[in-house]
Design an enzyme around this catalytic site. Structure first.
Site, short mmCIF file in Angstrom:
data_model
loop_
_atom_site.label_atom_id
_atom_site.label_comp_id
_atom_site.label_asym_id
_atom_site.label_seq_id
_atom_site.Cartn_x
_atom_site.Cartn_y
_atom_site.Cartn_z
N CYS A 196 7.30 1.75 5.63
CA CYS A 196 6.12 1.89 6.49
C CYS A 196 5.95 3.29 7.08
O CYS A 196 5.05 4.01 6.67
CB CYS A 196 6.16 0.85 7.61
N LEU B 96 5.20 -6.55 12.45
CA LEU B 96 6.58 -7.07 12.40
C LEU B 96 7.57 -5.97 12.04
O LEU B 96 7.24 -5.01 11.36
CB LEU B 96 6.70 -8.23 11.41
N LYS C 286 -3.05 0.15 13.80
CA LYS C 286 -1.78 0.07 13.06
C LYS C 286 -1.22 1.46 12.74
O LYS C 286 -0.06 1.76 13.01
CB LYS C 286 -1.99 -0.74 11.77
N GLY D 57 12.75 5.91 8.09
CA GLY D 57 12.49 5.72 6.67
C GLY D 57 11.87 4.36 6.48
O GLY D 57 11.22 3.85 7.41
N THR E 277 -1.36 -2.49 5.56
CA THR E 277 -1.72 -1.29 6.34
C THR E 277 -2.58 -0.39 5.45
O THR E 277 -2.13 0.03 4.38
CB THR E 277 -0.43 -0.55 6.76
N ASN F 8 2.16 3.44 14.32
CA ASN F 8 3.27 3.99 13.53
C ASN F 8 3.40 5.50 13.70
O ASN F 8 4.51 6.03 13.72
CB ASN F 8 3.10 3.62 12.05
N THR G 205 0.87 -1.18 0.00
CA THR G 205 0.00 0.00 0.00
C THR G 205 0.91 1.23 0.00
O THR G 205 0.97 1.97 0.97
CB THR G 205 -0.92 0.02 1.24
P1 NAD Z 1 6.24 -5.40 -0.70
O1 NAD Z 1 6.17 -4.39 -1.77
O2 NAD Z 1 7.55 -5.94 -0.26
O3 NAD Z 1 5.34 -6.67 -1.08
C1 NAD Z 1 4.12 -6.59 -1.74
C2 NAD Z 1 4.01 -7.81 -2.67
O4 NAD Z 1 2.68 -7.90 -3.18
C3 NAD Z 1 4.95 -7.75 -3.86
O5 NAD Z 1 5.73 -8.93 -3.91
C4 NAD Z 1 4.01 -7.66 -5.06
O6 NAD Z 1 4.50 -8.29 -6.22
C5 NAD Z 1 2.78 -8.34 -4.52
N1 NAD Z 1 1.53 -8.02 -5.21
C6 NAD Z 1 1.10 -6.81 -5.67
N2 NAD Z 1 -0.13 -6.94 -6.22
C7 NAD Z 1 -0.50 -8.23 -6.09
C8 NAD Z 1 -1.66 -8.97 -6.44
N3 NAD Z 1 -2.71 -8.38 -7.01
N4 NAD Z 1 -1.69 -10.29 -6.17
C9 NAD Z 1 -0.64 -10.90 -5.59
N5 NAD Z 1 0.48 -10.24 -5.22
C10 NAD Z 1 0.56 -8.93 -5.47
O7 NAD Z 1 5.49 -4.73 0.55
P2 NAD Z 1 5.62 -5.14 2.10
O8 NAD Z 1 6.73 -4.37 2.75
O9 NAD Z 1 5.59 -6.62 2.23
O10 NAD Z 1 4.27 -4.51 2.68
C11 NAD Z 1 3.01 -5.10 2.41
C12 NAD Z 1 1.99 -4.43 3.31
O11 NAD Z 1 2.29 -4.75 4.68
C13 NAD Z 1 1.97 -2.92 3.25
O12 NAD Z 1 0.66 -2.47 3.42
C14 NAD Z 1 2.82 -2.50 4.43
O13 NAD Z 1 2.50 -1.21 4.89
C15 NAD Z 1 2.44 -3.56 5.44
N6 NAD Z 1 3.45 -3.84 6.46
C16 NAD Z 1 4.75 -4.01 6.11
C17 NAD Z 1 5.69 -4.27 7.09
C18 NAD Z 1 7.15 -4.38 6.74
O14 NAD Z 1 7.98 -4.38 7.67
N7 NAD Z 1 7.53 -4.46 5.47
C19 NAD Z 1 5.31 -4.35 8.44
C20 NAD Z 1 3.97 -4.21 8.75
C21 NAD Z 1 3.04 -3.95 7.76
#
Ligand code: NAD
Length: 467
Positions: A260, A148, A204, A257, A121, A208, A85
């Site tokens: 998130c 996480l 959430k 940075g 999120t 943050n 997101t």
């Molecule tokens: P990311 O960009 O690493 O991963 C997203 C994945 O989704 C990508 O691999 C992408 O190819 C895939 N994707 C996109 N559209 C898709 C679809 N239609 N079908 C299947 N797969 C699809 O992002 P992230 O860091 O893993 O974050 C994901 C979410 O989790 C966000 O909302 C973020 O805010 C939240 N979040 C992340 C963390 C973190 O530490 N990275 C922690 C808590 C919450």
């Protein structure tokens, strides 16, 4: 349980792997075929400590598969949505197109009774909107925000400090299904909070927002410390002893940075504006601004260290990831500072233990070197921008023997100033005095001196008047 995880990035790949390790039967779905192939071959497409080993052992059990075909998720009882997101281009708001695409791709394969569980999120109100899309299938929606931390993603997933379920009114079955998913963590007493959708979504983003505020608070104190000759690290230790304040997240430095905090506080402000309660979050605008100002200050300290202009100077950048133990450079302050140094005319050699490839994708113009020794050789100034252990442990004499000038700027307050200064280094850090007992702009002059200056001003005034 039979589980699918839609979206296998930093969050989803770890979640899928950990759920399988806990005994569930899991399929991870992603639209990125290269990522799916890498995960299926036990090669993590990003760096997360322990993930490679865990993937390997879990894939070997047969309980974990990865696929690009959403049809492979059809027989799952619980579907986690873990797609990105990010911030919308040209706006502070969150881009929900990936969440919508994931839900719409899932709808045709959803079985009645299945539970779709949002982990991404999202702005408050998203779950209520999406629940209408899912309802006709006979499946239901819950929101289960994820807390996480990259670098600790596996332990945070397996042993979270709390579990939050946002469920539709009266949906006791959703709680029971999620209890089964998280049976292991619940059995050891992990706190569980069951709420409505809106509260879960807000938990959430408000968590943050709080963390970002805490970091910017201490960085604001660093600005004041810089103007007064105080030491922000001592200040943080002293106020951190107060249990109501706490020492964690009070490390002054280059700021936050990653994928998130920055985008989440901006999306929160954008959503508050839509809800016409933007005044409640105006402080987050300052939180963001303080955070970004630290980058300017870092470049200023580097400029100062080389005598006033970075043009033609050689700068060694140690650290590119937004934090140690990660290769994530999304909105990384370190990478941004590296690019600003280049823009200021410096010749930059940048390195990071894990983030060179991710950094190269965003800033191909930077000169990357694998090893910190190559980065510092011949440097006029060394900048420590991510507090990897390798950099914390640097030996001032060893580094000093290969640089052109012993000047270092510590962007993370992770080095010992005494040790570096004793080795003959010009050591500067954010929020700390230039040197023990050094003059500083905010020094309050002794009354006698001020009296003498006033006298001199009078004399100068007289001279001007006479001319
Ligand atoms: P990311 O960009 O690493 O991963 C997203 C994945 O989704 C990508 O691999 C992408 O190819 C895939 N994707 C996109 N559209 C898709 C679809 N239609 N079908 C299947 N797969 C699809 O992002 P992230 O860091 O893993 O974050 C994901 C979410 O989790 C966000 O909302 C973020 O805010 C939240 N979040 C992340 C963390 C973190 O530490 N990275 C922690 C808590 C919450």
């Amino acid at each position: 349980m039979r589980i699918s995880v839609i979206g296998c990035g930093y969050l989803g790949a770890v979640h899928a792997t950990c759920m399988a390790q806990l005994g569930h039967d899991v399929v991870g779905i992603d639209v990125d075929a290269a990522k799916v192939a890498a995960l299926a071959a036990a090669r993590p497409p990003f760096f997360e400590p322990g993930l490679g080993e865990l993937l390997e052992s879990t894939l070997a059990t047969g309980r974990l598969r990865f696929s690009t075909d959403i049809a492979d998720a059809a027989d799952a009882e619980v579907h986690f949505i873990a797609v990105g997101t990010p911030q919308l281009a040209g706006s502070d708001a969150a881009d929900l197109s990936y969440v919508r695409a994931a839900i719409y791709s899932l709808v045709p394969v959803l079985a009645p009774g299945a539970l779709v569980v949002g982990k991404s999120t999202v702005p408050v109100g998203t779950a209520a909107m999406l629940s209408h899309v899912i309802q006709p299938t006979g499946a239901r929606l819950a929101w289960n925000p994820e807390f996480l931390r990259e670098g600790f993603a596996i332990s945070d997933t397996v042993s979270p400090d709390r579990i939050v379920y946002g469920v539709a009114p009266g949906d006791a079955l959703a709680e029971a299904q999620l209890d089964e998913v998280y049976a292991g963590a619940l059995a050891v007493g992990t706190p569980k909070v069951v709420t409505d959708y809106a509260t879960a979504e807000l938990v959430k983003v408000s968590a943050n927002a709080f963390l970002a505020t805490k970091i910017s608070f201490i960085n604001a104190m660093a600005e004041i410390a810089e103007a007064t000759g105080a030491d922000v690290t001592q200040l943080a230790d002293a106020i951190g002893h107060d249990a109501r304040i706490g020492r964690r997240f009070l490390n002054a430095g280059l700021g936050f940075g990653g994928g998130c905090l920055p985008k989440d506080i901006r999306a929160f402000m954008a959503r508050a504006e839509e809800l016409e309660v933007d005044q409640a979050l105006t402080f987050l605008r300052s939180v963001d601004a303080i955070n970004l100002r630290r980058r300017d200050r870092m470049v200023d300290l580097a400029r100062e260290a080389v005598g006033g202009s970075l043009a033609g100077k050689r700068a060694a950048v140690l650290g590119l990831a937004f934090k140690p133990n990660s290769d994530d450079v999304r909105d990384s302050p370190a990478l941004d500072v590296a690019a600003r140094l280049v823009a200021a005319g410096a010749s930059v050699r940048a390195t990071d233990p894990k983030a060179i490839e991710t950094a190269r994708l965003r800033h191909p113009e930077l000169h990357y070197v694998e090893d910190w020794t190559d980065a510092v050789r011949g440097a006029d100034v060394v900048l420590v921008l991510t507090e990897w252990d390798d950099y914390r442990r640097l030996d001032p004499d060893a580094v000093g023997s290969v640089v052109t000038r012993r000047a270092i700027v510590d962007g993370r307050n992770c080095l010992d100033p005494v040790q570096w200064r004793e080795a003959g280094w010009h050591y500067r850090a954010l929020g700390r005095p230039p040197a023990v007992g050094a003059e500083h702009p905010g020094a309050v002059q002794p009354e006698a001196e001020r009296g003498a200056e006033r006298e001199a001003d009078h004399v100068r005034g007289d001279v001007v008047r006479q001319q």
